[in-house]
Design a protein around this motif. Structure first.
Motif, PDB file in Angstrom:
ATOM      1  N   GLY A  61       0.761  -1.238   0.000  1.00 13.20           N
ATOM      2  CA  GLY A  61       0.000   0.000   0.000  1.00 13.20           C
ATOM      3  C   GLY A  61       0.787   1.280   0.000  1.00 13.20           C
ATOM      4  O   GLY A  61       0.227   2.355   0.018  1.00 13.20           O
ATOM      5  N   GLY A  62       2.084   1.206   0.035  1.00 12.81           N
ATOM      6  CA  GLY A  62       2.875   2.428  -0.053  1.00 12.81           C
ATOM      7  C   GLY A  62       3.044   3.116   1.291  1.00 12.81           C
ATOM      8  O   GLY A  62       2.515   2.681   2.310  1.00 12.81           O
ATOM      9  N   PRO A  63       3.771   4.237   1.293  1.00 11.48           N
ATOM     10  CA  PRO A  63       4.157   4.899   2.543  1.00 11.48           C
ATOM     11  C   PRO A  63       2.988   5.461   3.359  1.00 11.48           C
ATOM     12  O   PRO A  63       3.097   5.572   4.559  1.00 11.48           O
ATOM     13  CB  PRO A  63       5.103   6.009   2.094  1.00 11.48           C
ATOM     14  CG  PRO A  63       4.853   6.192   0.649  1.00 11.48           C
ATOM     15  CD  PRO A  63       4.326   4.892   0.127  1.00 11.48           C
ATOM     16  N   ASN A  64       1.890   5.811   2.731  1.00  7.59           N
ATOM     17  CA  ASN A  64       0.763   6.387   3.465  1.00  7.59           C
ATOM     18  C   ASN A  64      -0.209   5.336   3.975  1.00  7.59           C
ATOM     19  O   ASN A  64      -1.106   5.661   4.744  1.00  7.59           O
ATOM     20  CB  ASN A  64       0.026   7.408   2.598  1.00  7.59           C
ATOM     21  CG  ASN A  64       0.908   8.598   2.287  1.00  7.59           C
ATOM     22  OD1 ASN A  64       1.745   8.996   3.098  1.00  7.59           O
ATOM     23  ND2 ASN A  64       0.747   9.153   1.108  1.00  7.59           N
ATOM     24  N   VAL A  65      -0.079   4.092   3.536  1.00  7.26           N
ATOM     25  CA  VAL A  65      -1.000   3.028   3.928  1.00  7.26           C
ATOM     26  C   VAL A  65      -0.301   1.945   4.737  1.00  7.26           C
ATOM     27  O   VAL A  65      -0.858   1.411   5.693  1.00  7.26           O
ATOM     28  CB  VAL A  65      -1.685   2.412   2.683  1.00  7.26           C
ATOM     29  CG1 VAL A  65      -2.614   1.285   3.078  1.00  7.26           C
ATOM     30  CG2 VAL A  65      -2.442   3.486   1.905  1.00  7.26           C
ATOM     31  N   SER A  66       0.916   1.616   4.395  1.00  4.50           N
ATOM     32  CA  SER A  66       1.663   0.542   5.040  1.00  4.50           C
ATOM     33  C   SER A  66       1.873   0.842   6.523  1.00  4.50           C
ATOM     34  O   SER A  66       2.081   1.989   6.915  1.00  4.50           O
ATOM     35  CB  SER A  66       3.020   0.370   4.357  1.00  4.50           C
ATOM     36  OG  SER A  66       3.737  -0.668   4.967  1.00  4.50           O
ATOM     37  N   THR A  67       1.805  -0.218   7.351  1.00  4.51           N
ATOM     38  CA  THR A  67       2.038  -0.076   8.785  1.00  4.51           C
ATOM     39  C   THR A  67       3.369  -0.710   9.188  1.00  4.51           C
ATOM     40  O   THR A  67       3.639  -0.872  10.367  1.00  4.51           O
ATOM     41  CB  THR A  67       0.893  -0.722   9.581  1.00  4.51           C
ATOM     42  OG1 THR A  67       0.850  -2.125   9.298  1.00  4.51           O
ATOM     43  CG2 THR A  67      -0.440  -0.077   9.234  1.00  4.51           C
ATOM     44  N   VAL A  68       4.182  -1.076   8.189  1.00  7.71           N
ATOM     45  CA  VAL A  68       5.450  -1.765   8.404  1.00  7.71           C
ATOM     46  C   VAL A  68       6.546  -1.039   7.618  1.00  7.71           C
ATOM     47  O   VAL A  68       6.341  -0.665   6.470  1.00  7.71           O
ATOM     48  CB  VAL A  68       5.374  -3.228   7.897  1.00  7.71           C
ATOM     49  CG1 VAL A  68       6.690  -3.948   8.116  1.00  7.71           C
ATOM     50  CG2 VAL A  68       4.225  -3.970   8.543  1.00  7.71           C
ATOM     51  N   ALA A  69       7.700  -0.870   8.251  1.00 12.43           N
ATOM     52  CA  ALA A  69       8.862  -0.305   7.558  1.00 12.43           C
ATOM     53  C   ALA A  69      10.052  -1.222   7.785  1.00 12.43           C
ATOM     54  O   ALA A  69      10.384  -1.532   8.933  1.00 12.43           O
ATOM     55  CB  ALA A  69       9.183   1.090   8.082  1.00 12.43           C
ATOM     56  N   ASP A 121       0.815  -9.023   3.576  1.00 14.93           N
ATOM     57  CA  ASP A 121      -0.193  -8.553   4.523  1.00 14.93           C
ATOM     58  C   ASP A 121      -0.747  -9.729   5.326  1.00 14.93           C
ATOM     59  O   ASP A 121      -0.887 -10.838   4.804  1.00 14.93           O
ATOM     60  CB  ASP A 121      -1.348  -7.868   3.798  1.00 14.93           C
ATOM     61  CG  ASP A 121      -0.936  -6.570   3.107  1.00 14.93           C
ATOM     62  OD1 ASP A 121       0.208  -6.129   3.285  1.00 14.93           O
ATOM     63  OD2 ASP A 121      -1.780  -6.002   2.379  1.00 14.93           O
ATOM     64  N   ALA A 122      -1.061  -9.471   6.596  1.00 22.89           N
ATOM     65  CA  ALA A 122      -1.551 -10.553   7.453  1.00 22.89           C
ATOM     66  C   ALA A 122      -2.497 -10.012   8.515  1.00 22.89           C
ATOM     67  O   ALA A 122      -2.390  -8.858   8.942  1.00 22.89           O
ATOM     68  CB  ALA A 122      -0.386 -11.257   8.141  1.00 22.89           C
ATOM     69  N   THR A 123      -3.405 -10.876   8.937  1.00 22.42           N
ATOM     70  CA  THR A 123      -4.259 -10.629  10.098  1.00 22.42           C
ATOM     71  C   THR A 123      -4.026 -11.784  11.063  1.00 22.42           C
ATOM     72  O   THR A 123      -4.154 -12.953  10.688  1.00 22.42           O
ATOM     73  CB  THR A 123      -5.749 -10.549   9.711  1.00 22.42           C
ATOM     74  OG1 THR A 123      -5.930  -9.460   8.804  1.00 22.42           O
ATOM     75  CG2 THR A 123      -6.628 -10.353  10.930  1.00 22.42           C
ATOM     76  N   VAL A 124      -3.669 -11.444  12.299  1.00 23.36           N
ATOM     77  CA  VAL A 124      -3.354 -12.452  13.309  1.00 23.36           C
ATOM     78  C   VAL A 124      -4.230 -12.198  14.534  1.00 23.36           C
ATOM     79  O   VAL A 124      -4.324 -11.070  15.016  1.00 23.36           O
ATOM     80  CB  VAL A 124      -1.859 -12.403  13.701  1.00 23.36           C
ATOM     81  CG1 VAL A 124      -1.542 -13.438  14.771  1.00 23.36           C
ATOM     82  CG2 VAL A 124      -0.976 -12.606  12.468  1.00 23.36           C
ATOM     83  N   GLU A 125      -4.854 -13.268  15.005  1.00 21.78           N
ATOM     84  CA  GLU A 125      -5.656 -13.196  16.232  1.00 21.78           C
ATOM     85  C   GLU A 125      -4.733 -13.405  17.423  1.00 21.78           C
ATOM     86  O   GLU A 125      -3.977 -14.377  17.467  1.00 21.78           O
ATOM     87  CB  GLU A 125      -6.732 -14.273  16.199  1.00 21.78           C
ATOM     88  CG  GLU A 125      -7.595 -14.323  17.427  1.00 21.78           C
ATOM     89  CD  GLU A 125      -8.670 -15.393  17.344  1.00 21.78           C
ATOM     90  OE1 GLU A 125      -9.146 -15.807  18.418  1.00 21.78           O
ATOM     91  OE2 GLU A 125      -9.039 -15.829  16.223  1.00 21.78           O
TER      92      GLU A 125
END
Length: 176
Positions: free
Chosen positions: A41-49, A164-168
């Motif tokens: 998602g790019g720099p404005n969307v990504s939550t990972v660096a 991308d991942a969703t973890v419970e």
């Protein structure tokens, strides 16, 4: 002399036993949140660096040596659009050379609901290829002062193309 030694050992044993037993004032909290790692998602969307890579990270099947800093949403439900309850802030390191195993060091910082303003510190190995992984809760703030416990992580969704991942996360915590 033997009586003094026995008395001293008995006293020491009692102190250790009392220290290991949770006090009556301690609470036990169980909660569930969904962690969303948005790599795409790019720099404005990504939550990972990605902040560091080893010499062979790009050629390794596991990304061995890569260090990622995160500010991931924690939600009430499994969808990214579910109610935001907090943020997972910290980092993970690809620490498995032959299998995908991450070393997690993160704080779950709660921003809404009953735990607003509190946090939990999570640390440990996350062998991502296992169905359920267990990590330690090693501390906390606010409502979770003196926290200790564990969490179980289960991947609910993973996109191999984007990362991308969703973890419970199911957390079991004792605290003051």
């Amino acid at each position: 002399m033997a009586a003094k030694s026995f008395a001293a050992l008995s006293c020491l044993f009692a102190m250790v036993l009392l220290a290991a037993t949770p006090s009556a004032a301690q609470k036990e909290t169980q909660l569930r949140v969904f962690w969303h790692d948005v790599v795409s998602g790019g720099p404005n969307v990504s939550t990972v660096a990605t902040v560091a890579e080893g010499p062979s990270s790009n050629t390794s099947a596991t990304g061995f040596g890569s260090v990622m800093v995160i500010d991931d949403p924690l939600t009430e439900g499994p969808n990214l659009t579910s109610k935001l309850v907090g943020r997972a802030q910290g980092m993970y390191v690809s620490a498995g050379k032959d299998s995908l195993s991450l070393m997690m060091a993160m704080n779950f910082v709660f921003v809404d609901g009953a735990y607003n303003g509190s946090s939990l510190a999570i640390l440990g190995a996350n062998p991502a290829e296992r169905k359920v992984r267990e990590m330690a809760v090693v501390g906390g703030t606010g409502m979770f002062r003196f926290a200790r416990g564990y969490c179980e992580a289960t991947t609910r969704w993973f996109d191999a193309n984007t990362g991308d991942a969703t973890v419970e996360y199911n957390l079991h915590v004792r605290h003051d």
